[in-house]
Design a protein around this motif. Sequence first.
Motif, mmCIF file in Angstrom:
data_model
loop_
_atom_site.group_PDB
_atom_site.id
_atom_site.type_symbol
_atom_site.label_atom_id
_atom_site.label_comp_id
_atom_site.label_asym_id
_atom_site.label_seq_id
_atom_site.Cartn_x
_atom_site.Cartn_y
_atom_site.Cartn_z
ATOM 1 N N TYR A 1 0.803 -1.217 0.000
ATOM 2 C CA TYR A 1 0.000 0.000 0.000
ATOM 3 C C TYR A 1 0.845 1.279 0.000
ATOM 4 N N GLN A 2 1.949 1.280 0.721
ATOM 5 C CA GLN A 2 2.768 2.488 0.734
ATOM 6 C C GLN A 2 3.421 2.762 -0.631
ATOM 7 N N PRO A 3 4.029 1.738 -1.286
ATOM 8 C CA PRO A 3 4.501 1.968 -2.667
ATOM 9 C C PRO A 3 3.375 2.395 -3.610
ATOM 10 N N ALA A 4 2.184 1.860 -3.397
ATOM 11 C CA ALA A 4 1.042 2.250 -4.239
ATOM 12 C C ALA A 4 0.749 3.739 -4.068
ATOM 13 N N LEU A 5 0.769 4.219 -2.824
ATOM 14 C CA LEU A 5 0.500 5.639 -2.556
ATOM 15 C C LEU A 5 1.590 6.531 -3.142
ATOM 16 N N THR A 6 2.835 6.122 -2.981
ATOM 17 C CA THR A 6 3.956 6.906 -3.533
ATOM 18 C C THR A 6 3.848 6.991 -5.051
ATOM 19 N N THR A 7 3.516 5.863 -5.673
ATOM 20 C CA THR A 7 3.391 5.811 -7.137
ATOM 21 C C THR A 7 2.199 6.641 -7.607
ATOM 22 N N LEU A 8 1.111 6.579 -6.867
ATOM 23 C CA LEU A 8 -0.066 7.382 -7.220
ATOM 24 C C LEU A 8 0.239 8.873 -7.141
ATOM 25 N N ASP A 9 0.980 9.277 -6.108
ATOM 26 C CA ASP A 9 1.342 10.693 -5.981
ATOM 27 C C ASP A 9 2.167 11.157 -7.180
ATOM 28 N N LYS A 10 3.070 10.288 -7.661
ATOM 29 C CA LYS A 10 3.843 10.616 -8.879
ATOM 30 C C LYS A 10 2.901 10.768 -10.069
ATOM 31 N N TRP A 11 1.938 9.838 -10.150
ATOM 32 C CA TRP A 11 1.009 9.856 -11.282
ATOM 33 C C TRP A 11 0.155 11.124 -11.271
ATOM 34 N N PHE A 12 -0.277 11.566 -10.093
ATOM 35 C CA PHE A 12 -1.100 12.775 -10.000
ATOM 36 C C PHE A 12 -0.349 14.010 -10.495
ATOM 37 N N THR A 13 0.971 14.000 -10.391
ATOM 38 C CA THR A 13 1.757 15.141 -10.919
ATOM 39 C C THR A 13 1.814 15.119 -12.442
ATOM 40 N N MET A 14 1.578 13.955 -13.028
ATOM 41 C CA MET A 14 1.621 13.829 -14.496
ATOM 42 C C MET A 14 0.254 14.051 -15.133
ATOM 43 N N GLU A 15 -0.796 13.632 -14.433
ATOM 44 C CA GLU A 15 -2.154 13.662 -14.992
ATOM 45 C C GLU A 15 -2.833 14.991 -14.670
ATOM 46 N N THR A 16 -3.202 15.716 -15.707
ATOM 47 C CA THR A 16 -3.827 17.029 -15.497
ATOM 48 C C THR A 16 -5.333 16.926 -15.242
ATOM 49 N N ASN A 17 -5.920 15.784 -15.608
ATOM 50 C CA ASN A 17 -7.371 15.653 -15.488
ATOM 51 C C ASN A 17 -7.736 14.254 -14.950
ATOM 52 N N PRO A 18 -7.407 13.978 -13.681
ATOM 53 C CA PRO A 18 -7.609 12.622 -13.156
ATOM 54 C C PRO A 18 -9.086 12.236 -13.093
ATOM 55 N N PRO A 19 -9.386 10.980 -13.377
ATOM 56 C CA PRO A 19 -10.771 10.510 -13.245
ATOM 57 C C PRO A 19 -11.104 10.263 -11.771
ATOM 58 N N PRO A 20 -12.376 10.186 -11.416
ATOM 59 C CA PRO A 20 -12.762 9.956 -10.021
ATOM 60 C C PRO A 20 -12.179 8.669 -9.447
ATOM 61 N N GLU A 21 -12.074 7.645 -10.290
ATOM 62 C CA GLU A 21 -11.604 6.335 -9.812
ATOM 63 C C GLU A 21 -10.185 6.389 -9.256
ATOM 64 N N ALA A 22 -9.366 7.311 -9.786
ATOM 65 C CA ALA A 22 -7.992 7.431 -9.294
ATOM 66 C C ALA A 22 -7.972 7.949 -7.856
ATOM 67 N N TYR A 23 -8.852 8.893 -7.559
ATOM 68 C CA TYR A 23 -8.941 9.417 -6.189
ATOM 69 C C TYR A 23 -9.444 8.337 -5.232
ATOM 70 N N ILE A 24 -10.377 7.514 -5.711
ATOM 71 C CA ILE A 24 -10.895 6.428 -4.876
ATOM 72 C C ILE A 24 -9.802 5.394 -4.612
ATOM 73 N N LEU A 25 -8.980 5.114 -5.636
ATOM 74 C CA LEU A 25 -7.868 4.176 -5.454
ATOM 75 C C LEU A 25 -6.921 4.686 -4.369
ATOM 76 N N LYS A 26 -6.663 5.972 -4.382
ATOM 77 C CA LYS A 26 -5.809 6.560 -3.342
ATOM 78 C C LYS A 26 -6.460 6.403 -1.967
ATOM 79 N N ALA A 27 -7.745 6.680 -1.873
ATOM 80 C CA ALA A 27 -8.458 6.563 -0.595
ATOM 81 C C ALA A 27 -8.440 5.124 -0.086
ATOM 82 N N GLN A 28 -8.586 4.167 -0.993
ATOM 83 C CA GLN A 28 -8.575 2.754 -0.584
ATOM 84 C C GLN A 28 -7.218 2.359 -0.013
ATOM 85 N N ASN A 29 -6.157 2.885 -0.600
ATOM 86 C CA ASN A 29 -4.820 2.601 -0.070
ATOM 87 C C ASN A 29 -4.592 3.307 1.263
#
Length: 258
Positions: free
Chosen positions: A70-98
């Motif tokens: 879960y911690q690597p998942a969160l770190t990787t998601l944070d990197k992805w959020f810096t790349m994605e200018t228009n994240p879908p809702p599901e990405a935020y939910i994935l972060k919340a689940q982690n």
Amino acid sequence: LNQLRAKDTLTDYERQNVLNYIGFVYYNMEDVPNAIKTYQRMVSIPSLEPQLLKQTTYTLAQLYTMEEQYQPALTTLDKWFTMETNPPPEAYILKAQNLYQVQRYKDMVEPIETAMKVAREREKEVKEDWYVLLNFAYFQMENYAKVRDIQKILLNNWPKKRYWFSLAGAYTELGEDENLINAYASAYNQGMLETESELVTMAQLFMQREVPYKAAVLLEREMESGRVARNAKNYRLLSQAWQLSMEDEKAIPALTEA
């Protein structure tokens, strides 16, 4: 594919495509650890196309989640959020689940509420399990006012027994006794109360609300149906309900049985 990957003559573009295929094959073989290793090699290619880097980074976050990392998942998601200018809702939910998995309950609220906001803006469905996740976060924070409000939304859209009980629990914590009784009564009127403890609690709440006749009728009916036991405790409660209803003739047999 591995033989092809081993060639020294591959360009970065060719290597990224080979690794992408290998990762895909490992995933379809349900070999997630090797899929992760392959995609990790892939994202380390300096000249990796930005779109492919973004896509693969998100895939890695999903795979880490599947592997309970879960911690690597969160770190990787944070990197992805810096790349994605228009994240879908599901990405935020994935972060919340982690975040849920690492017990960072307070931090769950912002991504879930952002997911809901984005979904509404895009006229997409705000899903039931998103509300359930948000409810859990607020419950862990002991914000029972928010829990109450979320349960009302859940009941309006997905009426289920457990949401009535969660709402009743929130009313209990908030000291809203009248609303607690109303929540239980609504569940009872919809035939959602099934166990003896639930039915006896409803009878006790009717008595608390000073409508003992309803309590007596409920107890008598449910004792006849077999859902409430014919024991001393329940007969004593039934006799009290009839007595408070000024039905002494009916109170006496119940008290005698007790």
